[in-house]
Design an enzyme around this catalytic site. Structure first.
Site, PDB file in Angstrom:
ATOM      1  N   ARG A 156      45.353 -18.726  22.545  1.00 32.12           N
ATOM      2  CA  ARG A 156      45.774 -19.707  23.557  1.00 32.12           C
ATOM      3  C   ARG A 156      47.235 -19.393  23.740  1.00 32.12           C
ATOM      4  O   ARG A 156      48.027 -19.512  22.807  1.00 32.12           O
ATOM      5  CB  ARG A 156      45.557 -21.138  23.049  1.00 32.12           C
ATOM      6  CG  ARG A 156      46.216 -22.231  23.902  1.00 32.12           C
ATOM      7  CD  ARG A 156      45.609 -22.303  25.288  1.00 32.12           C
ATOM      8  NE  ARG A 156      46.122 -23.474  26.037  1.00 32.12           N
ATOM      9  CZ  ARG A 156      47.160 -23.435  26.878  1.00 32.12           C
ATOM     10  NH1 ARG A 156      47.816 -22.286  27.062  1.00 32.12           N
ATOM     11  NH2 ARG A 156      47.538 -24.510  27.525  1.00 32.12           N
ATOM     12  N   HIS A 164      52.944 -21.612  25.192  1.00 35.08           N
ATOM     13  CA  HIS A 164      53.073 -22.630  26.250  1.00 35.08           C
ATOM     14  C   HIS A 164      53.721 -23.895  25.692  1.00 35.08           C
ATOM     15  O   HIS A 164      53.949 -24.017  24.485  1.00 35.08           O
ATOM     16  CB  HIS A 164      51.695 -22.967  26.822  1.00 35.08           C
ATOM     17  CG  HIS A 164      50.834 -23.747  25.871  1.00 35.08           C
ATOM     18  ND1 HIS A 164      50.196 -23.184  24.795  1.00 35.08           N
ATOM     19  CD2 HIS A 164      50.517 -25.072  25.825  1.00 35.08           C
ATOM     20  CE1 HIS A 164      49.529 -24.111  24.133  1.00 35.08           C
ATOM     21  NE2 HIS A 164      49.703 -25.275  24.725  1.00 35.08           N
ATOM     22  N   HIS A 201      54.118 -28.450  26.927  1.00 33.74           N
ATOM     23  CA  HIS A 201      53.686 -29.485  27.880  1.00 33.74           C
ATOM     24  C   HIS A 201      54.475 -30.765  27.665  1.00 33.74           C
ATOM     25  O   HIS A 201      55.203 -30.897  26.680  1.00 33.74           O
ATOM     26  CB  HIS A 201      52.174 -29.752  27.794  1.00 33.74           C
ATOM     27  CG  HIS A 201      51.565 -29.469  26.452  1.00 33.74           C
ATOM     28  ND1 HIS A 201      51.724 -30.296  25.381  1.00 33.74           N
ATOM     29  CD2 HIS A 201      50.808 -28.413  26.010  1.00 33.74           C
ATOM     30  CE1 HIS A 201      51.080 -29.788  24.348  1.00 33.74           C
ATOM     31  NE2 HIS A 201      50.522 -28.647  24.681  1.00 33.74           N
ATOM     32  N   GLU A 238      50.851 -33.019  21.246  1.00 30.51           N
ATOM     33  CA  GLU A 238      49.511 -32.473  20.996  1.00 30.51           C
ATOM     34  C   GLU A 238      49.102 -32.684  19.545  1.00 30.51           C
ATOM     35  O   GLU A 238      49.814 -32.282  18.630  1.00 30.51           O
ATOM     36  CB  GLU A 238      49.507 -30.975  21.320  1.00 30.51           C
ATOM     37  CG  GLU A 238      48.265 -30.214  20.858  1.00 30.51           C
ATOM     38  CD  GLU A 238      48.324 -28.746  21.256  1.00 30.51           C
ATOM     39  OE1 GLU A 238      48.757 -28.459  22.390  1.00 30.51           O
ATOM     40  OE2 GLU A 238      47.976 -27.894  20.422  1.00 30.51           O
ATOM     41  N   HIS A 250      54.568 -23.630  21.667  1.00 28.70           N
ATOM     42  CA  HIS A 250      53.661 -23.248  20.577  1.00 28.70           C
ATOM     43  C   HIS A 250      52.609 -22.267  21.076  1.00 28.70           C
ATOM     44  O   HIS A 250      52.468 -22.043  22.272  1.00 28.70           O
ATOM     45  CB  HIS A 250      53.009 -24.495  19.978  1.00 28.70           C
ATOM     46  CG  HIS A 250      52.343 -25.382  20.981  1.00 28.70           C
ATOM     47  ND1 HIS A 250      53.043 -26.301  21.744  1.00 28.70           N
ATOM     48  CD2 HIS A 250      51.055 -25.497  21.373  1.00 28.70           C
ATOM     49  CE1 HIS A 250      52.213 -26.939  22.542  1.00 28.70           C
ATOM     50  NE2 HIS A 250      50.989 -26.473  22.354  1.00 28.70           N
ATOM     51  N   GLU A 296      44.722 -29.688  30.532  1.00 30.57           N
ATOM     52  CA  GLU A 296      44.958 -28.350  29.999  1.00 30.57           C
ATOM     53  C   GLU A 296      45.293 -27.367  31.115  1.00 30.57           C
ATOM     54  O   GLU A 296      45.861 -26.308  30.865  1.00 30.57           O
ATOM     55  CB  GLU A 296      43.688 -27.858  29.290  1.00 30.57           C
ATOM     56  CG  GLU A 296      43.708 -27.927  27.791  1.00 30.57           C
ATOM     57  CD  GLU A 296      44.744 -27.014  27.175  1.00 30.57           C
ATOM     58  OE1 GLU A 296      45.691 -27.558  26.567  1.00 30.57           O
ATOM     59  OE2 GLU A 296      44.636 -25.787  27.276  1.00 30.57           O
ATOM     60  N   HIS A 299      35.644 -55.443  13.984  1.00 27.65           N
ATOM     61  CA  HIS A 299      37.108 -55.375  13.898  1.00 27.65           C
ATOM     62  C   HIS A 299      37.686 -55.168  15.281  1.00 27.65           C
ATOM     63  O   HIS A 299      36.953 -55.002  16.257  1.00 27.65           O
ATOM     64  CB  HIS A 299      37.538 -54.227  12.972  1.00 27.65           C
ATOM     65  CG  HIS A 299      37.287 -52.870  13.566  1.00 27.65           C
ATOM     66  ND1 HIS A 299      36.043 -52.281  13.586  1.00 27.65           N
ATOM     67  CD2 HIS A 299      38.110 -51.982  14.187  1.00 27.65           C
ATOM     68  CE1 HIS A 299      36.112 -51.111  14.189  1.00 27.65           C
ATOM     69  NE2 HIS A 299      37.364 -50.903  14.570  1.00 27.65           N
ATOM     70  N   HIS A 334      41.801 -53.726  17.146  1.00 25.05           N
ATOM     71  CA  HIS A 334      43.093 -53.099  16.854  1.00 25.05           C
ATOM     72  C   HIS A 334      44.194 -53.885  17.542  1.00 25.05           C
ATOM     73  O   HIS A 334      44.108 -54.149  18.737  1.00 25.05           O
ATOM     74  CB  HIS A 334      43.061 -51.633  17.286  1.00 25.05           C
ATOM     75  CG  HIS A 334      41.952 -50.891  16.603  1.00 25.05           C
ATOM     76  ND1 HIS A 334      42.080 -50.352  15.346  1.00 25.05           N
ATOM     77  CD2 HIS A 334      40.665 -50.689  16.966  1.00 25.05           C
ATOM     78  CE1 HIS A 334      40.924 -49.822  14.974  1.00 25.05           C
ATOM     79  NE2 HIS A 334      40.047 -50.005  15.940  1.00 25.05           N
ATOM     80  N   GLU A 378      41.685 -47.483  21.570  1.00 29.90           N
ATOM     81  CA  GLU A 378      41.113 -46.507  20.634  1.00 29.90           C
ATOM     82  C   GLU A 378      40.344 -45.433  21.407  1.00 29.90           C
ATOM     83  O   GLU A 378      39.522 -45.744  22.256  1.00 29.90           O
ATOM     84  CB  GLU A 378      40.167 -47.233  19.672  1.00 29.90           C
ATOM     85  CG  GLU A 378      39.352 -46.302  18.774  1.00 29.90           C
ATOM     86  CD  GLU A 378      38.503 -47.078  17.759  1.00 29.90           C
ATOM     87  OE1 GLU A 378      38.750 -48.278  17.553  1.00 29.90           O
ATOM     88  OE2 GLU A 378      37.584 -46.474  17.185  1.00 29.90           O
ATOM     89  N   HIS A 424      34.788 -54.806  18.131  1.00 28.95           N
ATOM     90  CA  HIS A 424      33.721 -53.798  18.160  1.00 28.95           C
ATOM     91  C   HIS A 424      33.206 -53.489  16.766  1.00 28.95           C
ATOM     92  O   HIS A 424      33.853 -53.799  15.765  1.00 28.95           O
ATOM     93  CB  HIS A 424      34.188 -52.513  18.855  1.00 28.95           C
ATOM     94  CG  HIS A 424      35.470 -51.930  18.329  1.00 28.95           C
ATOM     95  ND1 HIS A 424      36.702 -52.495  18.565  1.00 28.95           N
ATOM     96  CD2 HIS A 424      35.721 -50.820  17.586  1.00 28.95           C
ATOM     97  CE1 HIS A 424      37.642 -51.758  17.993  1.00 28.95           C
ATOM     98  NE2 HIS A 424      37.072 -50.748  17.384  1.00 28.95           N
TER      99      HIS A 424
HETATM  100 MN    MN Z   1      49.353 -27.090  23.654  1.00 31.96          MN
HETATM  101 MN    MN Z   2      38.050 -49.435  15.972  1.00 31.78          MN
END
Ligand code: MN
Ligand code: MN
Length: 382
Positions: A95, A98, A100, A104, A143, A165, A275, A277, A282, A321
């Site tokens: 890859r 590059h 961004h 990541e 990277h 991407e 539970h 968050h 998520e 959830h």
């Molecule tokens: Mn990347």
């Molecule tokens: Mn969760």
């Protein structure tokens, strides 16, 4: 009257004496994979956004040295905080170099690769990663990735739902759009040495499997990056519970400054407890098994989704959830947050640490049932 959800092996949109047989056109493969969409639990109610998209429904970009596909806000509109990429590099494939605008986060699904980065002070990083290892590259840091002898498949997660991407900054693209005399002046080269520069981005392309890591390392006068971008998640001792286990990687043990994650394994018969968050949405990636997730949105609204390997799930901030393993193998998935630290609120722990009479009066249950709840957190129960 036949009212089974599945009759003669065929899933049907019916349950509890309601609904009916679907004799018209149908995509039976998708119906089989989504029994809780076709015949939802009676507790589901109302209109909620879609919270599932499979990488198998995403466009695949095929290149010389591998392939990639992505699930972003375009595929799953509710997923505004994070986006994901599934990428395969054949042995030795790159890859390309590059960078961004987004940070990541990477997880090696199969095989191994060598990853390298250089930060704003020229401090460098080069490591080999294998199945179960993580990496994190902060936004803007350049990277590259190269597959080792067995090739590699990895999941990338970016801290912006609109990431793609297909719009990263690539060094070959940068150079192809800079005059050769400028490049020559910049690097101290001669323009005639630059005739073979790529005319466009290379992105994913074939290379030779590199030698041992030690021989590939470059000594930077400013040293190594101050905190390694690699983390061995699978060698981290899991938190064990009756129904499975959890490994958490967040700012407390890993350099990922904007993304936290939990690798959750639910054994057959187990559930990830009720539970929510308290900080952010998520984003989920399912690795193995088959299960369902019920999502509660307040105001009497609830919707249930089914997941298997390669699917992405999403839960908005604060929505209650649970995730239930419906298969005979371990249901394994990643839950991820655009948040430096991992946080969840357990319904059971809340009730156990509140005066028992309060829950007893609210839920019409005897005090003894509330008092028997364990006061510690148990994210996966059997
Ligand atoms: Mn990347
Ligand atoms: Mn969760």
């Amino acid at each position: 009257m036949i009212t089974d959800r599945v009759h003669n092996g065929i899933p049907q949109p019916q349950r509890d004496g309601k609904g009916g047989i679907d004799t018209g056109p149908r995509n039976i493969e998708l119906d089989r994979q989504n029994p809780d969409l076709l015949a939802p639990p009676a507790t589901d109610r109302g209109t909620l956004p879609n919270m599932k998209f499979s990488f198998s429904m995403a466009h695949t970009r095929i290149e010389e040295g591998g392939w990639t596909r992505e699930v972003t806000q375009r595929e799953l509109p509710i997923a505004t905080t994070l986006a994901g990429v599934d990428m395969k590099l054949n042995p030795g494939a790159y890859r390309e170099m590059h960078w961004h605008k987004q940070s990541e986060w990477g997880y090696v699904l199969e095989g191994s690769c060598r990853i390298g980065a250089v930060d704003h002070e020229g401090r460098n990083f080069l490591e080999d990663v294998e199945q179960g290892d993580l990496w994190f590259f902060p936004k803007g840091i350049p990277h590259h990735i190269q597959a080792l002898s067995e090739g590699v498949e990895f999941l990338l997660v970016f801290d912006d739902g609109e990431f793609s991407e297909n719009s990263t900054f690539m060094i070959s693209d940068f150079f192809a759009h800079t005059p050769k005399n400028v490049l020559a002046k910049n690097f101290g080269w001669r323009p005639e040495q630059l005739n073979d520069l790529p005319e466009r981005e290379k992105y994913i392309f074939q290379g030779q499997v590199p030698g041992a890591l030690g021989g590939d390392r470059v000594f930077s006068p400013t040293g190594d990056v101050p905190r390694t971008f690699k983390h061995k998640l699978l060698t981290q001792k899991p938190m064990e519970f009756a129904g499975g286990r959890v490994r958490i990687a967040d700012c407390s043990n890993f350099a990922a400054t904007t993304i936290s994650a939990a690798l959750v394994e639910i054994e057959p018969g187990g559930i990830r407890e009720l539970h929510w968050h308290p900080t952010n949405d998520e984003w989920q990636y399912y690795i193995s098994g088959f299960g369902r997730m019920g999502v509660f949105a307040s105001s009497g609204l609830n919707r249930t989704f089914d997941f298997r390997a390669g699917d992405v799930g999403y839960v908005p901030f604060a929505f209650g959830h649970y995730i239930e393993n419906l298969s005979t193998e371990t249901l394994k998935f990643l839950e991820m947050f655009r948040d430096p630290s991992f946080q969840d609120v357990s319904a059971a722990q809340w009730m156990a640490n509140t005066p028992a009479q309060v829950s007893a009066d609210t839920l019409n249950l005897p005090r003894s049932m509330i008092e028997a709840l364990p006061k510690d957190k148990r994210p996966v129960v059997a």
